[in-house]
Design an enzyme around this catalytic site. Structure first.
Site, PDB file in Angstrom:
ATOM      1  CG  ASP A  68      -1.997  -1.001   1.228  1.00  0.00           C
ATOM      2  OD1 ASP A  68      -1.947  -1.896   0.364  1.00  0.00           O
ATOM      3  OD2 ASP A  68      -2.891  -0.920   2.087  1.00  0.00           O
TER       4      ASP A  68
ATOM      5  CG  HIS B 234       2.324   0.070   4.259  1.00  0.00           C
ATOM      6  ND1 HIS B 234       2.051  -0.832   5.267  1.00  0.00           N
ATOM      7  CD2 HIS B 234       1.184   0.798   4.076  1.00  0.00           C
ATOM      8  CE1 HIS B 234       0.806  -0.645   5.692  1.00  0.00           C
ATOM      9  NE2 HIS B 234       0.258   0.324   4.985  1.00  0.00           N
TER      10      HIS B 234
END
Length: 393
Positions: free
Chosen positions: A114, A273
């Site tokens: 992400d 991430h």
């Protein structure tokens, strides 16, 4: 008495100078094709719902049947003491409705990243390529505008692109119209950078309820969460929590899953991430753990068996012909616009094959998404042929 010199059309020096100038001009044209930030909303801010673009997108969606659920506050929002019936709040009551939370086959790890792209993303891409791992990247629209070349690299290397909204705002805190603005602007940025129109998304913080789901479904999106807290790396919290703590938690989740594989019925989806070098280093440490345990690590689209993970690409394969049809790019960035002409008009490529298209043919079909991308491919080829010109400038 002087000598008459033989006529030469050009000297090596003249030729190299012309080659150099042509290469430099080609480079300038390519650089000019980067995304123009002034054509998009400011990053990290919820886009206005009164812009001409958003008004057009709203006119194409019927939101009249949206559930009447109050918006929340906070970023991320705090969970209410009591969640009302019919809200189905993933973050606060683990109610996922029909969101994707697992891979259907056991021994499969759906790996996702992400908040990118960021300056740390290329290092992750290099590592994934070394390990032959494909991932899903949930992209923040404002970052796509900053780093469009990285997004193009992601899709060219076979990764799955998806939306993580424009500003990374909690969607349950936004109005229906603001949700549309967040999603459509991100969709437009990714399309402008790659030629692909995404149809998967992950709400920031996993913040989704039935009102948000209604709006997202109206836009044709599949919502992807993750497989519970134990597969949430929490790497974004470093240094508030230590990298060793993140590693320990994630390692326990992977080893625990592998140790109980005979009792598993599904695979899992993790949350990581590509924010910083530190978060990328976590991924580079845990992926080998999964590979060592013979887990199949792949993108969400692959783990779901979705052969058409983008809204504007329809692929069908037979033993004699591979066809890749790119649907028309509409005048507005919303999905639709059949019958459009000019840039992005329907493109069909049919490649004769004996039992399937070659790797080079598949590459060609991946590159050709619209007339804009044909131009990019041509100029890239020209630049590749002119490297020698650049070296002598």
């Amino acid at each position: 008495m002087g000598h008459t010199l033989p006529h030469r059309t050009s000297s090596p020096r003249t030729f190299s100078t012309l080659l150099c100038l042509f290469a430099l001009s080609s480079s300038t044209l390519l650089l000019a094709d980067a995304l123009d930030a002034s054509a998009y909303p400011a990053p990290s801010i919820v886009p206005s719902v009164t812009s001409p673009e958003v008004r057009q997108w709203l006119s194409e969606i019927d939101l009249s049947g949206a559930p009447s659920i109050e918006t929340n506050t906070g970023d991320p929002p705090e969970c209410p003491t009591v969640v009302a019936d019919g809200v189905c709040y993933w973050t606060c009551e683990d109610c996922n409705a029909d969101d994707v939370v697992t891979c259907p086959d056991k021994n499969v790890w759906g790996i996702t990243f992400d908040d990118g792209p960021t300056p740390a993303t290329p290092d992750l891409l290099h590592f994934l390529q070394e390990k032959n791992v494909k991932a899903t990247f949930f992209l923040v629209g404002g970052n796509v505008v900053k780093y469009p070349a990285t997004v193009a690299q992601e899709v060219q290397e076979g990764h799955h692109l998806a939306s993580h909204t424009w500003s990374h705002s909690a969607l349950t805190t936004l109005t229906n119209e603001e949700i549309v603005a967040e999603i459509r602007w991100t969709e437009k940025a990714i399309f402008d950078a790659t030629g692909y129109r995404v149809r998967y998304m992950r709400p920031p913080y996993g913040d989704v309820d039935n009102r948000v789901r209604f709006v997202l479904r109206k836009m044709g999106y599949t919502i992807v969460d993750w497989t519970g807290d134990h597969f949430d790396s929490n790497d974004w919290q470093i240094p508030q929590i230590s990298a060793s703590q993140v590693m320990s938690t994630f390692k326990s989740a992977i080893t625990g899953y592998a140790a109980t594989l005979n009792n598993q019925t599904n695979g899992f989806i993790s949350l990581e991430h590509d924010l910083t070098e530190v978060t990328v280093s976590i991924a580079k440490a845990v992926i080998p753990l999964g590979l060592a345990r013979n887990l199949t690590i792949t993108s969400v689209a692959n783990c779901l068996g979705d052969k058409n993970p983008y809204a504007n690409v329809v692929t069908s394969t037979t033993t004699t012909t591979t066809t890749n049809q790119v649907m028309a790019k509409p005048n507005s960035p919303a999905v639709g616009g059949a019958g459009a002409s000019g840039e992005g008009a329907n493109v069909q490529i049919k490649v004769a094959s004996h039992g399937g298209a070659s790797r080079g043919q598949h590459f060609l079909m991946e590159v050709v998404r619209s007339s804009r991308w044909i131009q990019k491919a041509v100029w890239s080829s020209v630049l590749g042929s002119l490297v020698v010109g650049l070296t002598i400038c």
